[in-house]
Design a protein around this motif. Sequence first.
Motif, mmCIF file in Angstrom:
data_model
loop_
_atom_site.group_PDB
_atom_site.id
_atom_site.type_symbol
_atom_site.label_atom_id
_atom_site.label_comp_id
_atom_site.label_asym_id
_atom_site.label_seq_id
_atom_site.Cartn_x
_atom_site.Cartn_y
_atom_site.Cartn_z
ATOM 1 N N ALA A 150 41.989 24.332 39.333
ATOM 2 C CA ALA A 150 41.438 24.850 37.121
ATOM 3 C C ALA A 150 41.041 26.534 36.908
ATOM 4 O O ALA A 150 41.882 27.016 36.112
ATOM 5 C CB ALA A 150 39.899 24.838 37.303
ATOM 6 N N GLU A 203 33.334 29.844 34.539
ATOM 7 C CA GLU A 203 34.259 28.485 33.081
ATOM 8 C C GLU A 203 34.355 27.617 33.643
ATOM 9 O O GLU A 203 34.791 26.232 33.253
ATOM 10 C CB GLU A 203 34.163 29.859 31.839
ATOM 11 C CG GLU A 203 33.745 30.335 31.869
ATOM 12 C CD GLU A 203 34.372 31.397 30.292
ATOM 13 O OE1 GLU A 203 36.005 30.952 30.373
ATOM 14 O OE2 GLU A 203 32.822 32.586 29.592
ATOM 15 N N ARG A 204 35.933 28.311 34.329
ATOM 16 C CA ARG A 204 36.827 27.174 34.715
ATOM 17 C C ARG A 204 36.017 26.143 36.076
ATOM 18 O O ARG A 204 36.544 25.196 35.590
ATOM 19 C CB ARG A 204 38.320 28.034 35.829
ATOM 20 C CG ARG A 204 38.223 28.935 34.926
ATOM 21 C CD ARG A 204 38.891 28.011 33.524
ATOM 22 N NE ARG A 204 40.218 27.248 33.428
ATOM 23 C CZ ARG A 204 40.729 26.776 32.920
ATOM 24 N NH1 ARG A 204 39.318 26.592 31.302
ATOM 25 N NH2 ARG A 204 41.311 25.454 32.755
ATOM 26 N N HIS A 230 33.304 24.837 35.960
ATOM 27 C CA HIS A 230 32.342 24.262 34.936
ATOM 28 C C HIS A 230 33.090 22.748 34.545
ATOM 29 O O HIS A 230 32.406 21.768 34.129
ATOM 30 C CB HIS A 230 31.849 24.770 34.212
ATOM 31 C CG HIS A 230 30.082 25.908 34.003
ATOM 32 N ND1 HIS A 230 29.384 24.665 34.250
ATOM 33 C CD2 HIS A 230 29.838 26.494 34.742
ATOM 34 C CE1 HIS A 230 27.955 25.830 34.603
ATOM 35 N NE2 HIS A 230 28.875 26.390 34.617
ATOM 36 N N THR A 231 34.566 23.206 34.298
ATOM 37 C CA THR A 231 35.389 21.598 33.779
ATOM 38 C C THR A 231 36.198 20.881 34.925
ATOM 39 O O THR A 231 36.100 19.620 34.155
ATOM 40 C CB THR A 231 36.750 22.803 33.342
ATOM 41 O OG1 THR A 231 37.682 23.105 34.565
ATOM 42 C CG2 THR A 231 36.375 23.413 32.268
#
Length: 458
Positions: A39, A84-85, A87-88
């Motif tokens: 990610a 942020e990545r 969390h995906t």
Amino acid sequence: MLRESRFEDDQPRAGLEIELNLVDERGEPAMKNTEVLAAIAEPDWATELGQFNVEINVAPESLEGDGATRLEKLVRDRLNHAEERAHTVGGQMLMIGILPTLRERDVHEGTLSANSRYKLLNEQIFAARGEDLHLSIEGDEGLETFADSITPEAACTSVQLHLQVSPEAFSAHWNAAQILAGPQVAVAANSPFLFGRRLWQETRIPLFEQATDTRPVELKTQGVRPRVWFGERWITSVFDLFEENSRYFPALLPLCDDVDPQEQLARGVTPELGELTLHNGTVYRWNRPVYAVVDGIPHLRVENRVLPAGPSVVDVIANVAFYYGLMRVLPHAERPVWTRMSFVAAEENLHSAARHGLDARLYWPGLGVVPASELILRRLLPLAHEGLDLWGTDPEVRDRLLGIIERRCVTGTTGASWQTDAVNAMDNLDRHEALRRMTLRYIEHMHTNQPVHTWPSF
């Protein structure tokens, strides 16, 4: 090469690596490093030993002017983007010495990262040992257990600092780094819990020493050196360390290059020395020599490996400033500290600091045995100020970062003490639930980027 080759000269830049843990929304270990790295999709991120670990390599930054502030912003920006990545794919990142919610059932061969080198390393270490790994740490609560893989080592997440030096200056810088290991650990301790038990203030130190030990009991009693090693003497050349590697430690990873480095050298080509660097990477010195080649020019670095990750980015950068400031002064002293102090005393300082944090009593020439906080406040912080001035660091940047070190000493607060106090405040809960809630609160504070000595208690 040390006698005849041209090595790149000193570069006043701070380079570092940060290892992080992955957790889910409950603060429990998340075995997701493959998904998280996919990610993020950035070349400066890499796997670490366990599926719940990742590592970022931070580009070196000059300490001149506001360089430390730029470094802090760079690290925060890279970590925020990665968070942020992550969390995906259902993960989040945690900078801490040992993940408090980690349990014994989380560390086994099945949770090693999907990297053939780790699998081979695990096989070779256990082939050398011929028996299960025995972990025995006599901490506040004590831990006695066995493991059938090296995965417990993955519990140790650290910050590694790199300083490039010339061959002529290497021994003075390595000796100075060894001297500083104890004070560094005392003021930065952040690993009080392992497998639910409260152990040392910096439990990473004994855990790493035991989790990567290739020696069965009989070889320990015969005095065979451990692969996680402080060392046994002051050095006069980087050659001393590579010679010890060759003399004391058999190769763990039987991988060879096709190239002949002597033939390359004869042709005027700088050899990469692949076998030397691979072997050196399996001797886990707390201050490790590093040889590398960039743009055809070789260089040497001292890799400082004693610091835990976290608690916040600004805490990490304060630890960076403290170390690099001192490393600008101590190696150049007219009468170096290591000429007035036994090597054994420096090693004892490291283990005392790991066990007791800022309450440790450390030896220093001219002071005797004093509390770690007193040593840092009276002797080391003034030297770090001087060193950062020599690097050309802006005074306001210097004062802000070293002020964090000072306040930790004055308040007696480190990441380890904050974690311990937080868990003690929840003594009405069972230990794992208290650790889980503390971990979630820790993550909240980590994201504020406030230094740990200002974090509110429970």
